[in-house]
Write an enzyme that holds these catalytic residues in place. Structure first.
Site, PDB file in Angstrom:
ATOM      1  N   TRP A  24       3.737  93.043   5.781  1.00 15.78           N
ATOM      2  CA  TRP A  24       5.022  93.206   6.410  1.00 15.78           C
ATOM      3  C   TRP A  24       5.790  94.110   5.309  1.00 15.78           C
ATOM      4  O   TRP A  24       5.880  94.065   4.281  1.00 15.78           O
ATOM      5  CB  TRP A  24       5.643  91.801   6.569  1.00 15.78           C
ATOM      6  CG  TRP A  24       5.196  91.180   7.684  1.00 15.78           C
ATOM      7  CD1 TRP A  24       4.182  91.375   8.531  1.00 15.78           C
ATOM      8  CD2 TRP A  24       5.738  89.941   8.226  1.00 15.78           C
ATOM      9  NE1 TRP A  24       4.104  90.512   9.532  1.00 15.78           N
ATOM     10  CE2 TRP A  24       4.703  89.577   9.255  1.00 15.78           C
ATOM     11  CE3 TRP A  24       6.676  88.974   7.703  1.00 15.78           C
ATOM     12  CZ2 TRP A  24       5.016  88.264  10.042  1.00 15.78           C
ATOM     13  CZ3 TRP A  24       6.876  87.797   8.410  1.00 15.78           C
ATOM     14  CH2 TRP A  24       6.019  87.436   9.503  1.00 15.78           C
ATOM     15  N   THR A  49      25.330  84.387  22.777  1.00 17.82           N
ATOM     16  CA  THR A  49      24.812  85.192  21.738  1.00 17.82           C
ATOM     17  C   THR A  49      24.546  86.702  22.480  1.00 17.82           C
ATOM     18  O   THR A  49      24.311  86.689  23.740  1.00 17.82           O
ATOM     19  CB  THR A  49      23.280  84.843  21.212  1.00 17.82           C
ATOM     20  OG1 THR A  49      22.496  84.868  22.473  1.00 17.82           O
ATOM     21  CG2 THR A  49      23.303  83.720  20.616  1.00 17.82           C
ATOM     22  N   GLU A  62      24.431  80.293  16.821  1.00 16.33           N
ATOM     23  CA  GLU A  62      23.722  79.171  17.062  1.00 16.33           C
ATOM     24  C   GLU A  62      24.247  78.035  15.680  1.00 16.33           C
ATOM     25  O   GLU A  62      23.825  76.666  15.980  1.00 16.33           O
ATOM     26  CB  GLU A  62      22.308  79.184  17.146  1.00 16.33           C
ATOM     27  CG  GLU A  62      21.914  79.649  18.295  1.00 16.33           C
ATOM     28  CD  GLU A  62      21.816  81.116  18.433  1.00 16.33           C
ATOM     29  OE1 GLU A  62      22.309  82.104  17.448  1.00 16.33           O
ATOM     30  OE2 GLU A  62      20.936  81.766  19.116  1.00 16.33           O
ATOM     31  N   LYS A  72       5.054  95.978  10.797  1.00 11.40           N
ATOM     32  CA  LYS A  72       3.801  95.353  10.399  1.00 11.40           C
ATOM     33  C   LYS A  72       2.931  96.359  10.312  1.00 11.40           C
ATOM     34  O   LYS A  72       2.344  97.268  11.228  1.00 11.40           O
ATOM     35  CB  LYS A  72       3.255  94.371  11.751  1.00 11.40           C
ATOM     36  CG  LYS A  72       4.411  93.248  11.926  1.00 11.40           C
ATOM     37  CD  LYS A  72       3.946  92.593  13.111  1.00 11.40           C
ATOM     38  CE  LYS A  72       5.052  91.480  13.108  1.00 11.40           C
ATOM     39  NZ  LYS A  72       6.082  91.766  14.200  1.00 11.40           N
TER      40      LYS A  72
HETATM   41  P1  ADP Z   1      23.990  88.720  17.389  1.00  7.87           P
HETATM   42  O1  ADP Z   1      22.838  89.374  16.362  1.00  7.87           O
HETATM   43  O2  ADP Z   1      23.661  88.644  18.995  1.00  7.87           O
HETATM   44  O3  ADP Z   1      25.406  89.564  17.083  1.00  7.87           O
HETATM   45  P2  ADP Z   1      24.450  86.687  15.785  1.00  7.87           P
HETATM   46  O4  ADP Z   1      25.804  87.350  15.138  1.00  7.87           O
HETATM   47  O5  ADP Z   1      24.278  85.243  15.726  1.00  7.87           O
HETATM   48  O6  ADP Z   1      24.220  87.255  16.911  1.00  7.87           O
HETATM   49  O7  ADP Z   1      23.448  87.087  14.692  1.00  7.87           O
HETATM   50  C1  ADP Z   1      22.755  86.457  13.787  1.00  7.87           C
HETATM   51  C2  ADP Z   1      21.694  87.323  13.283  1.00  7.87           C
HETATM   52  O8  ADP Z   1      22.247  88.186  12.365  1.00  7.87           O
HETATM   53  C3  ADP Z   1      20.935  86.262  12.192  1.00  7.87           C
HETATM   54  O9  ADP Z   1      19.762  85.843  12.733  1.00  7.87           O
HETATM   55  C4  ADP Z   1      20.300  87.564  10.955  1.00  7.87           C
HETATM   56  O10 ADP Z   1      19.076  88.283  11.469  1.00  7.87           O
HETATM   57  C5  ADP Z   1      21.615  88.469  11.060  1.00  7.87           C
HETATM   58  N1  ADP Z   1      22.374  88.241   9.967  1.00  7.87           N
HETATM   59  C6  ADP Z   1      23.472  87.808   9.834  1.00  7.87           C
HETATM   60  N2  ADP Z   1      24.107  87.683   8.639  1.00  7.87           N
HETATM   61  C7  ADP Z   1      23.162  88.485   7.860  1.00  7.87           C
HETATM   62  C8  ADP Z   1      23.012  88.936   6.515  1.00  7.87           C
HETATM   63  N3  ADP Z   1      23.934  88.658   5.603  1.00  7.87           N
HETATM   64  N4  ADP Z   1      21.827  89.593   6.369  1.00  7.87           N
HETATM   65  C9  ADP Z   1      20.988  89.855   7.061  1.00  7.87           C
HETATM   66  N5  ADP Z   1      20.879  89.651   8.269  1.00  7.87           N
HETATM   67  C10 ADP Z   1      22.126  88.707   8.576  1.00  7.87           C
END
Ligand code: ADP
Length: 540
Positions: free
Chosen positions: A443, A185, A330, A438
């Site tokens: 929120w 990640t 994950e 916040k």
């Molecule tokens: P990184 O942020 O390290 O690139 P990931 O690609 O695994 O890692 O990111 C996952 C995160 O991206 C999710 O936990 C969420 O916060 C955000 N995310 C993914 N898809 C969406 C979506 N369609 N809308 C909003 N947030 C999203």
């Protein structure tokens, strides 16, 4: 009593076997890093993957060894994955957009034995080679004619490397729970964490991902993954396309609006997937040039929230159905998709788009819940928001070489997102828990404000961060980038937002900037943005 059915381990190489047997003449088209468009078939991908596996074994690679790939989406990269897993080794995808120190850190943490890389990243590897002592050999994904002079350890062109074997090889027989892929990640804070996929998790995830209410991949689909193979398995496409026999179009290194458009149009692509930033570039290109994409049926947007204005533009102006998806590394990564269930199929107009901006519902193999801080489950009423937690056969249960429990008592993984789930099962991300603002004990969703702001006709991109406030704890600051050739003022944007959200959600200030920082996976980098506005004082 156990059933009496065959033991047929869910192994990744069975996917490419199926593709070669049943869809052998189906094409994999690549915009090569060297320049020209190249075409090969699944039959050839299969044969070349066998050569990769054979050569790896010959080079002394053992089951479980990590082989890194730092490469664009190309047929060679795809073959490499199948070859690596077919030899029992683990493909470790490295995102070249990470900070160089992070790349060295993860290569060391993974103890990569080889790095397969594109011509593009040879200089980067050269700069880092001294810091990656476990790497014994560099394979450059090109042919002898294009191989650059380099001092990289045991460097060889991929074509020469696989050219030395004949492909007479049997895939290793493995336990389906064997490790197959490793993806770290991005780690915006702290060190990156490795997610270790298994053969079984990748196969199950790809089957779920190709379903009609998911990506809808079949043998008559032509799919172009803009989402890189190094971004969480390219959302399954590197597996589900060959599994289903879809024509696969690989965009290589060129991801600008014009290049993406050209491939989508020339190859008559029917389905494509990527993060909002690439679709923004495509939209702008199509609007400016007056282009259409009559063959494109489905456009999948995920990785960050898809702005409503973007969804509406693709659907209403271009007749392309948008599928909003959510997930994370994950989760292999797909967790939910926004296709329409029968219960919401009749929605129209604004109500339809109220639903389409939600991140959708879980396919079979993903379970989801929202909880309060004490871990108590919250209702699916579309209003109550809580920590989003997930479970399933393609969800991580631990990080690679990190001795820490990451699951709750029921075996659910906390995604770090805050969300609501409605009575129809559609989940909507309110925010990442660390990005939510916040204000006075309540929120404010930064995502919702950003979405609204990009609906303004002159705004190209928007980001909202919380700024410390003596009375309210935090208040929202809106940062916007104007569209090319347009001007925007604070008053103008605020006026546009007025009345569309609760009064206390209105940003306290607007800053117009030339550029918003992005992460290595193309998302707005809030950590850097907060750093840029450190010490910023809101008016009044
Ligand atoms: P990184 O942020 O390290 O690139 P990931 O690609 O695994 O890692 O990111 C996952 C995160 O991206 C999710 O936990 C969420 O916060 C955000 N995310 C993914 N898809 C969406 C979506 N369609 N809308 C909003 N947030 C999203």
């Amino acid at each position: 009593m156990l059933g009496l059915m065959q033991d047929w381990p869910l192994l990744i190489h069975r996917i490419i076997d199926q593709a070669a047997r049943q869809h052998g003449s189906q094409e994999v088209v690549t915009r090569s890093v060297e320049g020209p468009i190249e075409r090969i078939t699944y039959r050839e991908v299969h044969m070349r993957a066998l050569k990769v596996a054979q050569r790896l074994v010959q080079d002394g690679i053992k089951p479980g060894d990590r082989i890194a790939t730092m490469a664009w989406n190309t047929a060679r990269h795809l073959e490499a994955w199948y070859g690596i897993t077919g030899a029992g080794a683990v493909y470790h995808t490295i995102n070249p957009r990470l900070f160089p120190e992070q790349i060295a850190w993860i290569a060391n943490h993974a103890e990569d034995r080889m790095i397969m890389t594109d011509l593009t990243f040879v200089p980067l590897c050269e700069a880092l080679a001294d810091k990656m002592p476990t790497v014994e050999r560099y394979i450059v994904l090109t042919d002898k004619a294009h191989m650059p002079a380099t001092k990289l350890k045991n460097a060889i062109s991929y074509e020469e490397w696989i050219g030395s074997v004949d492909g007479d090889f049997r895939w290793l027989s493995l336990d389906e729970n064997s490790a197959a892929g490793l993806c770290y990640t991005s780690g915006t804070t702290g060190n990156p964490k490795g997610v270790l996929y298994s053969h079984r998790s990748n196969v199950l995830h790809s089957m779920a991902a190709s379903g009609v209410d998911a990506l809808a991949i079949g043998s008559r689909t032509t799919i172009l993954p803009i989402v890189p193979l190094f971004h969480a398995n390219s959302w399954s496409i590197a597996f589900s396309a060959p599994m289903m026999g879809a024509k696969l179009v690989m965009p290589g290194a060129k991801l600008d609006g014009a290049s993406v458009y050209e491939l989508l149009s020339d190859e008559k692509v029917t389905c494509t997937a990527g993060v909002p930033t690439v679709w923004l570039m495509l939209l702008q290109y199509m609007q400016k040039e007056g282009k259409k994409l009559p063959h494109l049926k489905r456009l999948v947007i995920g990785g960050s929230a898809a702005p409503r204005a973007m969804i509406e533009a693709f659907e209403k102006t271009y007749g392309i159905e948008v599928l909003h998806a959510w997930g994370m590394t994950e989760m292999s990564p797909l967790g939910s998709l926004g296709s329409l269930k029968a219960s919401v199929d009749q929605l129209q107009g604004a109500a339809l788009y109220d639903l389409k901006i939600k991140q959708g519902y879980t396919p079979f193999t993903v379970e989801m819940k929202i909880t309060d801080d004490s871990g108590k489950e919250l209702p699916w009423d579309g209003k109550t928001f809580g920590s989003l937690k997930v479970a399933g056969p393609a969800v991580a249960k631990a990080y690679f070489r990190v001795d820490e429990n990451i699951l709750d008592d029921q075996g659910f993984f906390d995604t770090g997102d805050v969300a609501t789930i409605d009575a129809n099962g559609y989940m909507q991300i309110t925010d990442r828990s660390k990005d939510v603002i916040k204000s006075g004990g309540e929120w404010i969703s930064s995502i919702e404000l950003e979405n609204l702001a990009v609906g303004h006709p002159d705004v190209m991109e928007a980001a909202v961060i919380g700024i410390a406030h003596p009375k309210w704890d935090e208040r929202p600051l809106l940062v916007v980038v104007p569209k090319e050739g347009r001007e925007i003022s604070r008053e103008n944007v605020l006026e546009f937002m007025q009345g569309k959200i609760a009064k206390w959600w209105m940003p306290d200030d607007v800053q117009v900037v030339k550029e918003i920082p992005h992460t290595a996976t193309g998302k707005i980098n809030k950590v850097t943005l907060r750093e840029q506005f450190k010490g910023y004082r809101l008016p009044g």
